[in-house]
Design a protein around this motif. Structure first.
Motif, PDB file in Angstrom:
ATOM      1  N   SER A  37      43.261  -5.312-112.563  1.00 48.90           N
ATOM      2  CA  SER A  37      43.823  -3.973-112.396  1.00 48.90           C
ATOM      3  C   SER A  37      42.775  -2.897-112.145  1.00 48.90           C
ATOM      4  O   SER A  37      43.116  -1.717-112.038  1.00 48.90           O
ATOM      5  CB  SER A  37      44.680  -3.608-113.612  1.00 48.90           C
TER       6      SER A  37
ATOM      7  N   ILE B  48      48.147   0.326-116.105  1.00 45.35           N
ATOM      8  CA  ILE B  48      49.418   0.932-115.653  1.00 45.35           C
ATOM      9  C   ILE B  48      49.555   0.758-114.135  1.00 45.35           C
ATOM     10  O   ILE B  48      50.604   0.351-113.633  1.00 45.35           O
ATOM     11  CB  ILE B  48      49.480   2.431-116.023  1.00 45.35           C
ATOM     12  N   LYS B  49      48.454   1.046-113.422  1.00 38.63           N
ATOM     13  CA  LYS B  49      48.517   0.937-111.959  1.00 38.63           C
ATOM     14  C   LYS B  49      48.684  -0.514-111.525  1.00 38.63           C
ATOM     15  O   LYS B  49      49.424  -0.816-110.581  1.00 38.63           O
ATOM     16  CB  LYS B  49      47.250   1.529-111.339  1.00 38.63           C
TER      17      LYS B  49
ATOM     18  N   LEU C  19      50.149  -2.921-113.233  1.00 39.22           N
ATOM     19  CA  LEU C  19      51.531  -3.335-113.524  1.00 39.22           C
ATOM     20  C   LEU C  19      52.508  -2.724-112.526  1.00 39.22           C
ATOM     21  O   LEU C  19      53.442  -3.387-112.065  1.00 39.22           O
ATOM     22  CB  LEU C  19      51.914  -2.929-114.958  1.00 39.22           C
ATOM     23  N   ALA C  20      52.271  -1.456-112.177  1.00 41.48           N
ATOM     24  CA  ALA C  20      53.165  -0.796-111.207  1.00 41.48           C
ATOM     25  C   ALA C  20      53.104  -1.505-109.854  1.00 41.48           C
ATOM     26  O   ALA C  20      54.138  -1.731-109.212  1.00 41.48           O
ATOM     27  CB  ALA C  20      52.770   0.679-111.061  1.00 41.48           C
TER      28      ALA C  20
ATOM     29  N   VAL D 160      61.531  -0.354-115.461  1.00 39.43           N
ATOM     30  CA  VAL D 160      60.115  -0.554-115.849  1.00 39.43           C
ATOM     31  C   VAL D 160      59.207   0.315-114.975  1.00 39.43           C
ATOM     32  O   VAL D 160      58.248   0.933-115.477  1.00 39.43           O
ATOM     33  CB  VAL D 160      59.731  -2.050-115.748  1.00 39.43           C
ATOM     34  N   LEU D 161      59.509   0.381-113.679  1.00 35.28           N
ATOM     35  CA  LEU D 161      58.660   1.194-112.793  1.00 35.28           C
ATOM     36  C   LEU D 161      58.750   2.674-113.180  1.00 35.28           C
ATOM     37  O   LEU D 161      57.735   3.389-113.152  1.00 35.28           O
ATOM     38  CB  LEU D 161      59.074   1.000-111.324  1.00 35.28           C
TER      39      LEU D 161
ATOM     40  N   LEU E 225      56.576   3.147-116.167  1.00 32.28           N
ATOM     41  CA  LEU E 225      55.152   3.147-115.796  1.00 32.28           C
ATOM     42  C   LEU E 225      54.761   4.464-115.106  1.00 32.28           C
ATOM     43  O   LEU E 225      53.682   5.002-115.348  1.00 32.28           O
ATOM     44  CB  LEU E 225      54.840   1.951-114.879  1.00 32.28           C
TER      45      LEU E 225
ATOM     46  N   LEU F 246      54.501   7.034-117.781  1.00 33.30           N
ATOM     47  CA  LEU F 246      53.253   6.830-118.533  1.00 33.30           C
ATOM     48  C   LEU F 246      52.047   7.363-117.757  1.00 33.30           C
ATOM     49  O   LEU F 246      51.147   7.986-118.331  1.00 33.30           O
ATOM     50  CB  LEU F 246      53.044   5.337-118.820  1.00 33.30           C
ATOM     51  N   LEU F 247      52.054   7.100-116.460  1.00 36.12           N
ATOM     52  CA  LEU F 247      50.929   7.565-115.625  1.00 36.12           C
ATOM     53  C   LEU F 247      50.866   9.093-115.600  1.00 36.12           C
ATOM     54  O   LEU F 247      49.789   9.689-115.727  1.00 36.12           O
ATOM     55  CB  LEU F 247      51.076   7.005-114.202  1.00 36.12           C
TER      56      LEU F 247
END
Lengths: 498, 158
Positions: free
Chosen positions: A159, A164-165, A167-168, B46-47, B50, B53-54
């Motif tokens: 990652s 987070i990125k 997983l996205a 989920v997206l 995320l 969260l970002l």
């Protein structure tokens, strides 16, 4: 069961020899071009394997990988620009040797260390892959779900500092994988009445778009000029030199084996780790960074070992541990080949072709490496604007070859733009590719498990293999998350004095 | 920082659009408990999490005390229009191919990209473009036997 006669037949079969050498040559040329990584070199040739015999197609891709790992060291040594990521460690002492007027020696050491690493890696591949794959016979749909999640957990270490990125990006990949026909009920999803989308988005389009097109877009407008000396010739190391290098090559082989087996490992980590270890165990550590022959041998042995050992988790369980093996998995799926024990039983010819083709490519690497060097130098010296035009045309021609569809070209172009925007925003692309490649397996095995259990999620905790795989995946993610938090805390502490 | 904020908003938008599209997935009598829309719904949620969260992480990040350079003006940002321009040659190729055919389309692509990437405007550009078109045609169509569009223009001429 493969007999010696089968191997001799494959060794003497002209098409496989031709395919292996063609793949190797293409790999060296692609790897030698700065900015064109091993995975991009493989992705470029992937569409053309569509109409080939599956055994030859997969052997070709494996040989391209082997060639690209060596090819990457050529610009690393000659112009201080690694052709591939995994040859970055070779720059340190390879370029220093070049500055001392010993470029030919450095290229020779790189070539021979690469051959030794590749042979060691191939031996490990043959010894370990099939026994490991038999584990998969005990797999239930719940186990396959665990396996898919383990494959996706590679994202955690890929990652690039932001889980987070990563997983996205993986979620977006999974979203792309849902396009087409639902694997259980057969209804269509996100097809918008477009017939071309009924079969879903082919992983090969995603790979070519995200790797190759994105790279071309990133390089657009670059003014970097690379010029190589056309007169350089490879000088193979003597036996005395090889004897001196055996310790560093051994270190490279062992670390290459370890990294190849580790999800998220890969040639770059193996190369840098073996460079450090070779320095630690060297009798002349003071020469490292000043033109050490061992400093070239160790990383080259390591990254070439990885080119073979990374295929072990791929062929046994279908887990791609790097960009290059993700492309290879795309090739397997494109030909309807599912990694695991059934691949060894039902498509033994494919496995034999990978082994024999790789062996031919490794041995031929010595001759081809010497012969092709002037061609590599010529190619790198071509003006960048023309190179970009020819590569772009090659990519688009290859994509059209898949299904004779202009729609595929459109999808690849859109994905190229998506990849560029992702890179701009600091999103890694490998998780997205893993999402596309593993999405179908994760969804269908999850839903099949629930059909078997009557909707009870406890099935995933009752299957020991699923529990083991999900636990490993959890450890991977937790470890990456803690590392990310540690690094963020460290960065904060460093920021305070300023 | 600004990039992460925009990225988070884009993720939220993608999640929203994907969720609304997944509502159009038809029900089937063959469907299982999860259903064809089950995973898409979960992925959208989920997206969205995320993305949130970002955004949250970006907004909560401590502001540096020293003056920093705005990250919106780095080298990659400057290359965005240029990179999109590069990609437009591909889009033009898709449009031109059925009409002009493979050889002419490929030659136009190679020549156009070479000029766009800064090749000197002399005879070399058309020579490389035509040579490239013929070279690829010889390899794909003649050597490998791969079908490529002939083009209505060429078909009309012969």
């Amino acid at each position: 069961m493969t007999t010696l006669l089968d191997i001799i037949r494959l060794l003497t079969e002209t098409p496989l020899v031709f395919v292996a050498i063609a793949g190797l040559t293409w790999g060296i040329l692609g790897g030698a071009l700065p900015g064109i990584s091993a995975s991009i070199t493989m992705a470029l040739v992937l569409p053309f394997t569509y109409t080939m015999d599956p055994a030859q197609a997969i052997a070709l891709l494996a040989c391209v990988y082997i060639g690209a790992e060596y090819g990457g060291s050529i610009p690393a040594i000659l112009i201080r620009t690694p052709g591939t990521n995994s040859s970055a460690a070779t720059v340190i002492d390879g370029y220093e040797l070049n500055r001392q007027g010993r470029a030919g020696e450095a290229l020779g050491i790189s070539l021979m260390s690469g051959v030794i690493g590749s042979l060691f890696g191939l031996a490990m591949l043959i010894l370990l892959t099939e026994p490991l794959s038999w584990l998969a016979l005990a797999f239930t749909p719940a186990s396959y779900f665990g396996l898919g999640i383990l494959g996706l957990s590679v994202i955690a270490s890929m990652s690039g500092g932001s889980l987070i990125k990563g997983l996205a990006a993986a979620i977006i990949g999974l979203m792309i994988a849902t396009v087409g026909t639902d694997p259980i009920s057969g209804v269509t999803r996100f097809t918008f009445d477009i017939p071309d989308l009924l079969g879903g988005v082919e992983p090969v389009l995603v790979m070519v778009g995200l790797f190759a097109l994105t790279e071309l877009m990133c390089q657009s407008g670059s003014t970097t000029v690379t010029q190589l000396n056309q007169k350089i010739r490879i000088k193979l190391p003597s036996l005395a030199v090889m004897n001196k290098l055996k310790r560093s090559q051994f270190i490279g082989c062992i670390l290459g084996l370890f990294e190849g087996l580790t999800p998220g490992g890969g040639g770059s980590i193996a190369a840098f780790m073996s460079y450090n270890e070779a320095k630690r165990w060297s009798k002349t550590p003071h020469l490292f960074g000043k033109g050490s022959e061992e400093g070239v041998a160790a990383p080259e042995a390591a990254n070439n070992t990885v080119a073979s050992t990374a295929l072990i988790p791929l062929l046994s369980f279908g887990i791609p541990s790097s960009n290059s093996t993700a492309v290879l998995l795309g090739g397997l799926l494109m030909h309807g080949l599912i990694p695991g024990p059934r691949l060894f039983e039902q498509s033994a010819q494919v496995i034999d072709s990978i082994y024999v083709g790789s062996f031919i490519a490794i041995i031929a690497q010595i001759g081809v490496g010497i012969i092709i060097l002037p061609a590599c130098i010529w190619l790198v010296n071509r003006p960048r604007p023309y190179r970009a035009g020819f590569i772009f045309a090659l990519i688009l021609s290859g994509i059209f070859t898949l299904n004779n569809s202009l729609f595929d070209l459109g999808i690849a172009l859109v994905l190229g733009l998506v990849g560029f925007l992702m890179r701009l925003a600091g999103f890694p692309v490998l998780p997205m590719i893993l999402g596309v490649v593993l999405g179908h397996m994760v969804e269908s095995s999850y839903r099949r498990s629930l059909v078997l259990s009557g909707g009870d999620h406890m099935i995933f905790l009752q299957d020991p293999i699923a529990v083991a795989l999900l636990s490993i995946a959890f450890i991977f993610v937790a470890f990456s998350l803690s590392r990310e938090l540690r690094e963020a805390r460290k960065a904060k502490i460093e920021e305070v004095p300023s | 920082m600004r990039k992460d904020l925009i990225s988070g908003l884009v993720l939220l938008a993608v999640a929203g659009i994907y969720y609304s599209w997944s509502g159009a997935i038809a029900d089937s009598t063959l469907s299982d408990e999860v259903g064809a829309a089950g995973l898409p719904h979960a992925l959208a949620v989920v997206l969205a999490i995320l993305g949130t969260l970002l955004i949250g992480r970006t907004l909560l990040a401590r502001k540096p005390r020293t003056v920093t350079v705005d990250d919106s003006t780095d080298e990659s940002d400057a290359g965005l229009p240029r990179a999109v321009g590069f990609l437009l040659f591909g889009a033009a190729y898709v449009i031109v191919l059925p009409f002009a055919g493979y050889v002419i389309g490929t030659a136009l692509l190679i020549g156009g990209v070479a000029l766009y990437e800064g090749a000197a405007r002399n005879w070399t550009v058309p020579a490389a473009a035509i040579g490239g078109g013929v070279f690829y045609w010889a390899i794909f169509v003649k050597l490998l036997g791969v079908h490529q569009p002939v083009g209505s223009l060429i078909q009309g001429l012969f």
